[in-house]
Motif scaffolding. Structure first.
Motif, PDB file in Angstrom:
ATOM      1  N   THR A 104      -0.678 -48.077  16.820  1.00  0.00           N
ATOM      2  CA  THR A 104      -1.728 -48.585  15.949  1.00  0.00           C
ATOM      3  C   THR A 104      -1.975 -47.586  14.826  1.00  0.00           C
ATOM      4  O   THR A 104      -1.501 -46.451  14.859  1.00  0.00           O
ATOM      5  CB  THR A 104      -3.035 -48.787  16.735  1.00  0.00           C
ATOM      6  N   ARG A 105      -2.740 -48.008  13.832  1.00  0.00           N
ATOM      7  CA  ARG A 105      -3.069 -47.124  12.712  1.00  0.00           C
ATOM      8  C   ARG A 105      -3.856 -45.904  13.211  1.00  0.00           C
ATOM      9  O   ARG A 105      -3.652 -44.779  12.765  1.00  0.00           O
ATOM     10  CB  ARG A 105      -3.879 -47.896  11.668  1.00  0.00           C
ATOM     11  N   LYS A 106      -4.739 -46.132  14.176  1.00  0.00           N
ATOM     12  CA  LYS A 106      -5.562 -45.050  14.721  1.00  0.00           C
ATOM     13  C   LYS A 106      -4.686 -44.019  15.449  1.00  0.00           C
ATOM     14  O   LYS A 106      -4.875 -42.814  15.285  1.00  0.00           O
ATOM     15  CB  LYS A 106      -6.602 -45.621  15.683  1.00  0.00           C
ATOM     16  N   GLN A 107      -3.700 -44.492  16.241  1.00  0.00           N
ATOM     17  CA  GLN A 107      -2.802 -43.580  16.943  1.00  0.00           C
ATOM     18  C   GLN A 107      -1.950 -42.785  15.957  1.00  0.00           C
ATOM     19  O   GLN A 107      -1.758 -41.577  16.125  1.00  0.00           O
ATOM     20  CB  GLN A 107      -1.880 -44.364  17.877  1.00  0.00           C
ATOM     21  N   THR A 131      -2.664 -42.062  12.802  1.00  0.00           N
ATOM     22  CA  THR A 131      -3.525 -41.094  12.113  1.00  0.00           C
ATOM     23  C   THR A 131      -3.827 -39.910  13.015  1.00  0.00           C
ATOM     24  O   THR A 131      -3.779 -38.755  12.581  1.00  0.00           O
ATOM     25  CB  THR A 131      -4.836 -41.772  11.668  1.00  0.00           C
ATOM     26  N   GLY A 132      -4.149 -40.172  14.273  1.00  0.00           N
ATOM     27  CA  GLY A 132      -4.467 -39.096  15.219  1.00  0.00           C
ATOM     28  C   GLY A 132      -3.309 -38.144  15.428  1.00  0.00           C
ATOM     29  O   GLY A 132      -3.482 -36.918  15.390  1.00  0.00           O
ATOM     30  N   THR A 133      -2.113 -38.671  15.638  1.00  0.00           N
ATOM     31  CA  THR A 133      -0.964 -37.798  15.854  1.00  0.00           C
ATOM     32  C   THR A 133      -0.582 -37.042  14.578  1.00  0.00           C
ATOM     33  O   THR A 133      -0.154 -35.895  14.650  1.00  0.00           O
ATOM     34  CB  THR A 133       0.255 -38.597  16.363  1.00  0.00           C
ATOM     35  N   THR A 134      -0.782 -37.663  13.419  1.00  0.00           N
ATOM     36  CA  THR A 134      -0.508 -36.974  12.157  1.00  0.00           C
ATOM     37  C   THR A 134      -1.447 -35.789  11.979  1.00  0.00           C
ATOM     38  O   THR A 134      -1.023 -34.695  11.569  1.00  0.00           O
ATOM     39  CB  THR A 134      -0.638 -37.943  10.971  1.00  0.00           C
ATOM     40  N   VAL A 135      -2.720 -35.983  12.289  1.00  0.00           N
ATOM     41  CA  VAL A 135      -3.699 -34.894  12.187  1.00  0.00           C
ATOM     42  C   VAL A 135      -3.321 -33.762  13.138  1.00  0.00           C
ATOM     43  O   VAL A 135      -3.371 -32.579  12.758  1.00  0.00           O
ATOM     44  CB  VAL A 135      -5.126 -35.418  12.469  1.00  0.00           C
ATOM     45  N   VAL A 136      -2.918 -34.090  14.352  1.00  0.00           N
ATOM     46  CA  VAL A 136      -2.517 -33.062  15.316  1.00  0.00           C
ATOM     47  C   VAL A 136      -1.327 -32.273  14.784  1.00  0.00           C
ATOM     48  O   VAL A 136      -1.305 -31.037  14.867  1.00  0.00           O
ATOM     49  CB  VAL A 136      -2.189 -33.701  16.683  1.00  0.00           C
TER      50      VAL A 136
END
Length: 117
Positions: free
Chosen positions: A79-82, A84-89
């Protein structure tokens, strides 16, 4: 001719028995799977009939892309949220490693500078 030397019929040669455990009961289940014949590296540029495959290039390419499309439909996309989260990490991790390497490089250069002067 002994039993070991007897040749199996072609249909039996291609079959392989796989024993797996049934998830629910834990009982071993045997199933027969037909193995595809292995092609040698010398056969890589020819069809089963021995004909060169160069004239069939466009048909093979079209088939390849059809298979790619089918396989891509099986993919479970994040998903977009997943994403975005992994990109931030990843960005935070890269920043931390960059700071660590920068400090390490600076300290080693100062040590070398002190030793040489």
């Amino acid at each position: 001719m002994s039993k070991l030397q007897k040749k199996k019929p072609q249909s039996e040669k291609r079959k392989r028995v796989i024993e797996t455990a049934d998830d629910k009961s834990g009982v071993a289940v045997k199933s027969t799977v037909e193995k595809k014949p292995v092609r040698s590296l010398s056969d890589a540029g020819t069809e089963k009939s021995g004909q060169p495959m160069a004239g069939n290039f466009f048909a093979r390419t079209a088939e390849f892309f059809r298979e790619v499309k089918v396989e891509l439909k099986k993919v479970v996309w994040p998903t977009r949220k997943q994403t975005t989260g992994t990109t931030v990490v990843v960005v935070v991790f890269v920043f931390i490693v960059a700071v660590f390497l920068g400090i390490f490089d600076y300290s080693l250069s100062k040590i070398v500078q002190v030793v040489l002067t």
